[in-house]
Design a protein around this motif. Structure first.
Motif, PDB file in Angstrom:
ATOM      1  N   UNK A   1       0.843  -1.202   0.000  1.00  0.00           N
ATOM      2  CA  UNK A   1       0.000   0.000   0.000  1.00  0.00           C
ATOM      3  C   UNK A   1       0.877   1.251   0.000  1.00  0.00           C
ATOM      4  N   UNK A   2       0.299   2.358  -0.401  1.00  0.00           N
ATOM      5  CA  UNK A   2       1.093   3.582  -0.518  1.00  0.00           C
ATOM      6  C   UNK A   2       1.193   4.367   0.781  1.00  0.00           C
ATOM      7  N   UNK A   3       0.153   4.253   1.604  1.00  0.00           N
ATOM      8  CA  UNK A   3       0.178   5.036   2.833  1.00  0.00           C
ATOM      9  C   UNK A   3      -0.646   4.335   3.902  1.00  0.00           C
ATOM     10  N   UNK A   4      -0.192   4.380   5.165  1.00  0.00           N
ATOM     11  CA  UNK A   4      -0.973   3.768   6.236  1.00  0.00           C
ATOM     12  C   UNK A   4      -2.139   4.651   6.663  1.00  0.00           C
ATOM     13  N   UNK A   5      -3.237   4.013   7.000  1.00  0.00           N
ATOM     14  CA  UNK A   5      -4.346   4.698   7.652  1.00  0.00           C
ATOM     15  C   UNK A   5      -4.117   4.647   9.157  1.00  0.00           C
ATOM     16  N   UNK A   6      -4.403   5.732   9.846  1.00  0.00           N
ATOM     17  CA  UNK A   6      -4.255   5.769  11.295  1.00  0.00           C
ATOM     18  C   UNK A   6      -5.574   6.167  11.937  1.00  0.00           C
ATOM     19  N   UNK A   7      -5.824   5.602  13.100  1.00  0.00           N
ATOM     20  CA  UNK A   7      -7.059   5.896  13.819  1.00  0.00           C
ATOM     21  C   UNK A   7      -7.174   7.390  14.107  1.00  0.00           C
ATOM     22  N   UNK A   8      -8.317   7.960  13.761  1.00  0.00           N
ATOM     23  CA  UNK A   8      -8.564   9.368  14.032  1.00  0.00           C
ATOM     24  C   UNK A   8      -8.194  10.313  12.906  1.00  0.00           C
TER      25      UNK A   8
END
Length: 205
Positions: free
Chosen positions: A104-111
Motif C-alpha cells: 500500500x502507498x500510505x498507512x491509515x491511522x485511527x482518528x
C-alpha cells in the motif's frame, strides 16, 4: 459542487484459510463532479473505473485487506495515475496474501481525516473482522462506511484467521455505537442499515 455517494456492486470470490466463497461486494465512491474517493476496490477494476469516469481519483481506501476488498486495488491505481492505496498497517499480513509484490502507498491511522470534494471522512480503527479493519465516518453527511465490521443484522464474520469475536463486538459497542443512532451504515456487502437499528443485533461484551 454537491457531494454524492455512489455504489457499484461487483462479484467475485473471497478466499481465506483454504476456502472460497462467491460474494457480491459493495464498492463505494464519495465525491463530486471533479474528484472522487473509492472505498474497497473489489473484483472489477473496469466497472469501478467507469463509475469514476474522468474525475480525479484522490485515493483508494481499504476498510480491510481480505482479498475480496482489495483484489483490484493495484490495477485501479495504475488506471488512474497511480492513485494512492491506503490501508491500516495491522492488515499487512492479509494484504500480502493477495499482493505480495505491491505495498500500500500510505498507512491509515485511527482518528485521521481523509478529505475529498469537501467531505471529511474520519478513520475509526475497528479491529475484529480483521486486525486492521477500519470504518469511515462522515458526520456532516450522517454516514459511516463499515466494510465488514457491521452489517444489517449484526457484526461481521469472525470465524477465520486474523479475526476475533470479542474484538469486533467491543469495536462496535465502544466505537460505532458512540455515533448518533440515525447514522446511515453503508456496508461492505448487502443492504444499508443504521447505527440505531443494530443496537439489538450486537451481543454484550
Amino acid at each position: 459542487m454537491t457531494i454524492r455517494v455512489e455504489k457499484v456492486v461487483t462479484s467475485g470470490v473471497f478466499t481465506l484459510d483454504g476456502g472460497s466463497w462467491d460474494v457480491d461486494n459493495n464498492v463505494w465512491l464519495v465525491g463530486d463532479d471533479d474528484e472522487v474517493l473509492v472505498i474497497d476496490a473489489a473484483h472489477d477494476a473496469e466497472a469501478i473505473g467507469r463509475a469514476v469516469g474522468d474525475r480525479r481519483l484522490v485515493a483508494i481506501v481499504c476498510t480491510h485487506a481480505h482479498n475480496d476488498h482489495v483484489n483490484v486495488a493495484p490495477q485501479l491505481s495504475r488506471n488512474f495515475d497511480d492513485a494512492p492505496i491506503l490501508l491500516h498497517p495491522d492488515d499487512t499480513a492479509l494484504w500480502e496474501q493477495t499482493h505480495p509484490d505491491r505495498e500500500p502507498d500510505r498507512p491509515l491511522t485511527d482518528g485521521e481525516v481523509v478529505t475529498v470534494a469537501g467531505a471529511s471522512l474520519r478513520v475509526l480503527h475497528t479491529p475484529g473482522h480483521a486486525p486492521g479493519a477500519v470504518c469511515l465516518y462522515e458526520p456532516q453527511l450522517g454516514i459511516v462506511f463499515t466494510g465488514d465490521t457491521l452489517f444489517e443484522g449484526g457484526p461481521g464474520a469472525t470465524g477465520r484467521s486474523f479475526s476475533s469475536r470479542d474484538l469486533i463486538v467491543a469495536s462496535i459497542r465502544r466505537i460505532l455505537f458512540a455515533l448518533p443512532p440515525e447514522t446511515v451504515v453503508h456496508t461492505g456487502h448487502g443492504p444499508d442499515t443504521s447505527i440505531g437499528a443494530e443496537h439489538a443485533n450486537v451481543p454484550p461484551e
